[in-house]
Design an enzyme around this catalytic site. Structure first.
Site, PDB file in Angstrom:
ATOM      1  N   SER A   1       0.787  -1.104   0.115  1.00  0.00           N
ATOM      2  CA  SER A   1       0.174  -0.010   0.044  1.00  0.00           C
ATOM      3  C   SER A   1       0.844   1.274  -0.115  1.00  0.00           C
ATOM      4  CB  SER A   1      -0.802  -0.059   1.311  1.00  0.00           C
ATOM      5  OG  SER A   1      -1.960  -0.947   1.076  1.00  0.00           O
TER       6      SER A   1
ATOM      7  N   LYS B   1      -8.596  -5.652  11.483  1.00  0.00           N
ATOM      8  CA  LYS B   1      -9.768  -5.139  10.855  1.00  0.00           C
ATOM      9  C   LYS B   1     -11.074  -5.079  11.578  1.00  0.00           C
ATOM     10  CE  LYS B   1      -8.116  -6.033   6.020  1.00  0.00           C
ATOM     11  NZ  LYS B   1      -8.664  -6.443   4.836  1.00  0.00           N
TER      12      LYS B   1
ATOM     13  N   ASN C   1     -11.233  -1.795   6.902  1.00  0.00           N
ATOM     14  CA  ASN C   1      -9.999  -1.575   6.202  1.00  0.00           C
ATOM     15  C   ASN C   1      -9.836  -0.101   5.853  1.00  0.00           C
ATOM     16  OD1 ASN C   1     -11.604  -0.822   3.841  1.00  0.00           O
ATOM     17  ND2 ASN C   1      -9.889  -1.995   2.753  1.00  0.00           N
TER      18      ASN C   1
ATOM     19  N   ASP D   1     -12.820  -3.393   0.695  1.00  0.00           N
ATOM     20  CA  ASP D   1     -12.416  -4.503   0.092  1.00  0.00           C
ATOM     21  C   ASP D   1     -13.816  -5.242  -0.783  1.00  0.00           C
ATOM     22  OD1 ASP D   1     -10.106  -4.909   1.121  1.00  0.00           O
ATOM     23  OD2 ASP D   1     -10.849  -5.876   2.976  1.00  0.00           O
TER      24      ASP D   1
ATOM     25  N   ALA E   1     -11.940 -11.576   4.388  1.00  0.00           N
ATOM     26  CA  ALA E   1     -12.138 -11.239   3.036  1.00  0.00           C
ATOM     27  C   ALA E   1     -13.370 -11.539   2.498  1.00  0.00           C
ATOM     28  CB  ALA E   1     -11.144 -11.434   2.324  1.00  0.00           C
TER      29      ALA E   1
ATOM     30  N   GLY F   1      -6.218 -11.326  -8.120  1.00  0.00           N
ATOM     31  CA  GLY F   1      -6.704 -10.324  -7.087  1.00  0.00           C
ATOM     32  C   GLY F   1      -6.097  -8.902  -7.247  1.00  0.00           C
TER      33      GLY F   1
HETATM   34  P1  NAP Z   1      -8.494 -15.012   7.084  1.00  0.00           P
HETATM   35  O1  NAP Z   1      -9.697 -14.235   7.688  1.00  0.00           O
HETATM   36  O2  NAP Z   1      -7.355 -15.832   7.758  1.00  0.00           O
HETATM   37  O3  NAP Z   1      -9.503 -16.411   6.295  1.00  0.00           O
HETATM   38  C1  NAP Z   1      -8.736 -17.455   5.515  1.00  0.00           C
HETATM   39  C2  NAP Z   1      -9.691 -18.312   5.007  1.00  0.00           C
HETATM   40  O4  NAP Z   1      -8.711 -19.243   4.155  1.00  0.00           O
HETATM   41  C3  NAP Z   1     -10.738 -19.043   6.017  1.00  0.00           C
HETATM   42  O5  NAP Z   1     -11.737 -19.408   5.402  1.00  0.00           O
HETATM   43  C4  NAP Z   1      -9.723 -20.397   6.198  1.00  0.00           C
HETATM   44  O6  NAP Z   1     -10.593 -21.490   6.512  1.00  0.00           O
HETATM   45  C5  NAP Z   1      -9.049 -20.600   4.643  1.00  0.00           C
HETATM   46  N1  NAP Z   1      -7.988 -21.384   4.910  1.00  0.00           N
HETATM   47  C6  NAP Z   1      -6.617 -21.114   5.265  1.00  0.00           C
HETATM   48  N2  NAP Z   1      -5.905 -22.060   5.069  1.00  0.00           N
HETATM   49  C7  NAP Z   1      -6.366 -23.284   4.594  1.00  0.00           C
HETATM   50  C8  NAP Z   1      -6.281 -24.523   4.132  1.00  0.00           C
HETATM   51  N3  NAP Z   1      -5.144 -25.043   4.103  1.00  0.00           N
HETATM   52  N4  NAP Z   1      -7.198 -25.298   3.517  1.00  0.00           N
HETATM   53  C9  NAP Z   1      -8.398 -24.573   3.526  1.00  0.00           C
HETATM   54  N5  NAP Z   1      -8.682 -23.469   3.791  1.00  0.00           N
HETATM   55  C10 NAP Z   1      -7.804 -22.555   4.381  1.00  0.00           C
HETATM   56  O7  NAP Z   1      -7.869 -14.381   5.840  1.00  0.00           O
HETATM   57  P2  NAP Z   1      -8.770 -13.191   4.891  1.00  0.00           P
HETATM   58  O8  NAP Z   1      -8.304 -11.803   5.437  1.00  0.00           O
HETATM   59  O9  NAP Z   1     -10.065 -13.625   4.671  1.00  0.00           O
HETATM   60  O10 NAP Z   1      -7.730 -13.231   3.506  1.00  0.00           O
HETATM   61  C11 NAP Z   1      -7.875 -14.265   2.684  1.00  0.00           C
HETATM   62  C12 NAP Z   1      -7.036 -14.306   1.215  1.00  0.00           C
HETATM   63  O11 NAP Z   1      -7.483 -13.007   0.582  1.00  0.00           O
HETATM   64  C13 NAP Z   1      -5.503 -13.790   1.386  1.00  0.00           C
HETATM   65  O12 NAP Z   1      -4.804 -14.787   0.362  1.00  0.00           O
HETATM   66  C14 NAP Z   1      -5.486 -12.544   1.210  1.00  0.00           C
HETATM   67  O13 NAP Z   1      -4.175 -12.110   0.677  1.00  0.00           O
HETATM   68  C15 NAP Z   1      -6.641 -12.358   0.140  1.00  0.00           C
HETATM   69  N6  NAP Z   1      -6.794 -10.933   0.181  1.00  0.00           N
HETATM   70  C16 NAP Z   1      -6.498 -10.267  -0.827  1.00  0.00           C
HETATM   71  C17 NAP Z   1      -7.135  -8.910  -1.077  1.00  0.00           C
HETATM   72  C18 NAP Z   1      -6.881  -8.026  -2.367  1.00  0.00           C
HETATM   73  O14 NAP Z   1      -6.964  -6.835  -2.379  1.00  0.00           O
HETATM   74  N7  NAP Z   1      -6.633  -8.665  -3.567  1.00  0.00           N
HETATM   75  C19 NAP Z   1      -7.615  -8.432   0.184  1.00  0.00           C
HETATM   76  C20 NAP Z   1      -8.171  -9.052   1.178  1.00  0.00           C
HETATM   77  C21 NAP Z   1      -7.725 -10.485   1.239  1.00  0.00           C
HETATM   78  P3  NAP Z   1     -10.905 -21.825   8.210  1.00  0.00           P
HETATM   79  O15 NAP Z   1     -12.034 -20.912   8.512  1.00  0.00           O
HETATM   80  O16 NAP Z   1     -11.111 -23.048   8.026  1.00  0.00           O
HETATM   81  O17 NAP Z   1      -9.530 -21.604   8.754  1.00  0.00           O
END
Ligand code: NAP
Length: 285
Positions: A24, A73, A94, A109, A138, A249
């Protein structure tokens, strides 16, 4: 929100723990330069125990705007004066806007993602059947923003199936939404037009991982991944081989930042410049 008038440098920043990896500062720094605005966007490493004091610091130091990233967040919400509907719906903030000491929390987001999906892959989401993989932070913002587009239905599949069902339950009244576990993905894909990965599976450095069996995908489906490092995840590369249209993304990241910058300055964000700087910093990987 009061209109922003520049009589001193525009102070912006991002708080997170860790924060050194954040792209950012580079993106917003380039945007400020392109807009000809005097100011700075700085990364600030804030530990959870210092979060409340850091929020007080926004007022004390006269920051106009702050982005909030993992793990703050949700935890930041009680320390703000107001929450925009986007933040209430997503259950997370965010972006913070400081209007003369009044701090309002937004979530850009979800709208950033949907703006990108419509611009790059699916201009009209009305009636679309969408499978969302993941139910984390997310996913919350994205599902709410998707439901505003009147899709035919949204199915949320998560490793921890209770979280998928809870998120679906929280969205009742906003559209047709269901929550399932990973074992039911194979059936759900058959009913889907669009698959969206919101899990962190496949993100750098674990680039060989994939959140689902791509053999289940049909040619012509749209497959979208929130991850932008790498720009093309294994999920997207295999989806392309299956004849699917893919969407990464990067556009979401640029657009969530663009909405934030527009809230802070009232000016249209230079999204081309913002996109270019991120692509350069990723070095084309
Ligand atoms: P988060 O709150 O930690 O959620 C992670 C999610 O992934 C949960 O649903 C989790 O499942 C699942 N997960 C993690 N490891 C797993 C595995 N080994 N097998 C199956 N499911 C798994 O993270 P978040 O903030 O939502 O972010 C998620 C992704 O979105 C990240 O890669 C982040 O970089 C991306 N993102 C991108 C942007 C962008 O601007 N492009 C913005 C925000 C986020 P459980 O609930 O079972 O643990």
């Amino acid at each position: 929100m009061t209109e922003y008038k520049q009589d001193s440098p525009l102070l912006l920043g991002v708080i997170g723990d860790p924060i050194h990896h954040s792209k950012s500062p580079a993106m917003h720094g380039a945007a400020l330069a392109a807009l000809g605005i005097a100011g700075a966007y700085v990364p600030m490493h804030v530990k959870p125990e210092a979060l409340e004091a850091a929020v007080q610091g926004i007022r004390a130091l006269g920051f106009r705007g702050i982005n909030v990233t993992i793990p703050h967040k949700v935890a930041v919400m009680p320390f703000l004066d107001r929450l925009d509907e986007s933040a209430r719906d997503a259950g997370a903030v965010n972006t913070i806007v400081n209007d003369n000491g009044i701090l309002t929390g937004f979530n850009t987001d979800g709208i950033g993602y949907v703006r990108s999906l419509k611009a790059e892959a699916a201009p009209d989401l009305r009636g679309a059947r969408i499978l969302v993989l993941g139910a984390g932070g997310a996913a919350k913002g994205i599902v709410t923003a998707l439901l505003r587009e009147q899709p035919g239905g949204v199915v949320i599949a998560n490793r921890t199936s209770d979280k998928a069902r809870e998120l679906a339950e929280a969205c009742q009244g906003k559209g047709v939404v269901a929550g399932i576990g990973q074992a039911e993905i194979a059936d759900a894909v058959q009913q889907a037009d669009i698959v969206i990965n919101t899990t962190s599976v496949g993100m750098y450095p674990h680039i060989d991982d994939t959140p689902m069996d791509t053999q289940l995908l049909r040619p012509g489906m749209i497959v979208s991944d929130l991850i932008y490092n790498p720009l093309r995840t294994r999920l997207l590369l295999e989806s392309l081989e299956r004849g699917c249209m893919i969407h990464g993304g990067l556009g979401m990241f640029v657009n969530q930042g663009a909405y934030a910058l527009e809230y802070w300055t009232g000016l249209p964000a230079p999204t081309d410049v913002m996109r270019r700087i991120i692509l350069e910093s990723l070095g084309g990987n």
